[in-house]
Enzyme design. Structure first.
Site, mmCIF file in Angstrom:
data_model
loop_
_atom_site.group_PDB
_atom_site.id
_atom_site.type_symbol
_atom_site.label_atom_id
_atom_site.label_comp_id
_atom_site.label_asym_id
_atom_site.label_seq_id
_atom_site.Cartn_x
_atom_site.Cartn_y
_atom_site.Cartn_z
ATOM 1 N N ASP A 192 6.429 -5.858 7.574
ATOM 2 C CA ASP A 192 5.618 -4.693 7.234
ATOM 3 C C ASP A 192 4.646 -5.194 6.175
ATOM 4 O O ASP A 192 5.037 -5.461 5.032
ATOM 5 C CB ASP A 192 6.494 -3.565 6.675
ATOM 6 C CG ASP A 192 5.647 -2.387 6.192
ATOM 7 O OD1 ASP A 192 4.407 -2.488 6.190
ATOM 8 O OD2 ASP A 192 6.246 -1.367 5.797
ATOM 9 N N TYR A 225 -10.753 5.655 6.120
ATOM 10 C CA TYR A 225 -10.616 4.421 6.917
ATOM 11 C C TYR A 225 -11.840 3.543 6.682
ATOM 12 O O TYR A 225 -11.726 2.347 6.415
ATOM 13 C CB TYR A 225 -10.474 4.761 8.410
ATOM 14 C CG TYR A 225 -10.540 3.539 9.298
ATOM 15 C CD1 TYR A 225 -9.429 2.712 9.473
ATOM 16 C CD2 TYR A 225 -11.726 3.185 9.956
ATOM 17 C CE1 TYR A 225 -9.497 1.583 10.278
ATOM 18 C CE2 TYR A 225 -11.797 2.049 10.756
ATOM 19 C CZ TYR A 225 -10.674 1.258 10.916
ATOM 20 O OH TYR A 225 -10.737 0.121 11.696
ATOM 21 N N LYS A 247 -12.104 -0.394 4.929
ATOM 22 C CA LYS A 247 -12.713 -1.578 5.542
ATOM 23 C C LYS A 247 -13.839 -2.131 4.667
ATOM 24 O O LYS A 247 -14.086 -3.338 4.629
ATOM 25 C CB LYS A 247 -13.209 -1.244 6.958
ATOM 26 C CG LYS A 247 -12.070 -0.933 7.925
ATOM 27 C CD LYS A 247 -11.082 -2.088 8.041
ATOM 28 C CE LYS A 247 -9.980 -1.854 9.051
ATOM 29 N NZ LYS A 247 -9.097 -3.015 9.235
#
Ligand SMILES: NC(=O)c1ccc[n+]([C@@H]2O[C@H](COP(=O)([O-])OP(=O)(O)OC[C@H]3O[C@@H](n4cnc5c(N)ncnc54)[C@H](O)[C@@H]3O)[C@@H](O)[C@H]2O)c1
Length: 246
Positions: free
Chosen positions: A57, A150, A154
């Site tokens: 993970d 999101y 990035k």
């Protein structure tokens, strides 16, 4: 055989872009570790390319540390790391993304890059060589509405790539990113919110080359950036986007 003799970890290597990168790296001669939370898919992928499946993970310090120990026992040296594992929230107004979703996205998309650096950079520095590739997104360069946090994760990744590249250059370690446009992977329907012909047409209309990206596109770009052919390339965030960011 451009990666002959090299060892590589691909996080999130069991599916989508990661699987495309794993296949290309193996075809070019690398020994590949498919590092993923999805054990069944990772095992299948590893069997296909004669690689190694490893449960990780990437958002957990203990889990990444354990993987680093396993890699050092197995191979001693790590040549290539691809930070590809990533998740998104569904498209929605920024204030409707709850804190749990926000924290999870930054843990998987951003903190993972820090954890991988923390546990793998020391041995790369000691060896005086290595290549790290971060799978960012066009979302970090030209954000779409409703994928707000999101997109920001990035953008973080792209800045991290450049910061890592400039700091690690004197140690012979190169760090680059690729910025894929929307691609045919299981994650695509989450980006679109609903997988309908209308929504697909809307996304495609923003891609000048007129198609979605593929895992093979990412494999090819990743292979170049992680191979010695790119020995003078570091700190780039390369669009693999059919012209979307022009
Ligand atoms: N598909 C697209 O349209 C697109 C576009 C731009 C960028 N990206 C980026 O490409 C990368 C790969 O995405 P994909 O589309 O192939 O998605 P995918 O869902 O097909 O694959 C992601 C893989 O990461 C694994 N993963 C998720 N959380 C993990 C964790 N905590 N630890 C370890 N593994 C974990 C999943 O099990 C899965 O195998 C992501 O970083 C994504 O943000 C995707």
């Amino acid at each position: 055989m451009r990666l002959q003799g090299k060892t590589a970890i691909v996080t999130g290597g069991a599916s989508g872009f990661g699987a495309g990168i794993v296949r290309k790296f193996a075809a070019e001669g690398a020994r590949v570790m498919v590092a993923d939370v999805n054990d069944d898919l990772a095992r299948e992928m590893a069997a296909e390319v004669d690689g190694i499946a490893h449960h990780v993970d990437v958002s957990s310090s203990d889990s990444v540390a354990q993987m680093a120990r396993a890699v050092h026992e197995l191979w001693g040296q790590m040549d290539i790391i691809v930070n590809n594992a990533g998740i998104t929230h569904l498209p929605k107004p920024m204030e409707e993304v709850d804190e749990g979703e926000f924290d999870r996205i930054f843990a998987v998309n951003a903190k993972s890059v820090y954890l991988m650096a923390r546990y793998f950079v020391p041995s790369m520095k000691a060896a005086g060589k290595g290549a790290i590739l971060n799978v960012a997104s066009t979302a970090g360069l030209s954000p779409r509405p409703n994928l707000n946090w999101y997109n920001a994760s990035k953008g973080w990744m792209i800045t991290a790539t450049k910061a890592m590249a400039v700091e690690l250059a004197p140690h012979g370690v190169r760090v680059n990113a690729i910025c894929p446009v929307a691609g045919e992977t299981p994650l695509l329907s989450s980006f679109m919110g609903e997988d309908t012909p209308e929504m697909r047409a809307k996304f495609l209309a923003t891609i000048p080359l007129g198609r979605f990206s593929t895992p093979e596109d990412m494999g090819n770009a990743a292979c170049f950036l992680c191979s010695d052919e790119a020995s003078m390339v570091t700190g780039v965030a390369m669009e693999v986007d059919g012209g979307r960011c022009i």
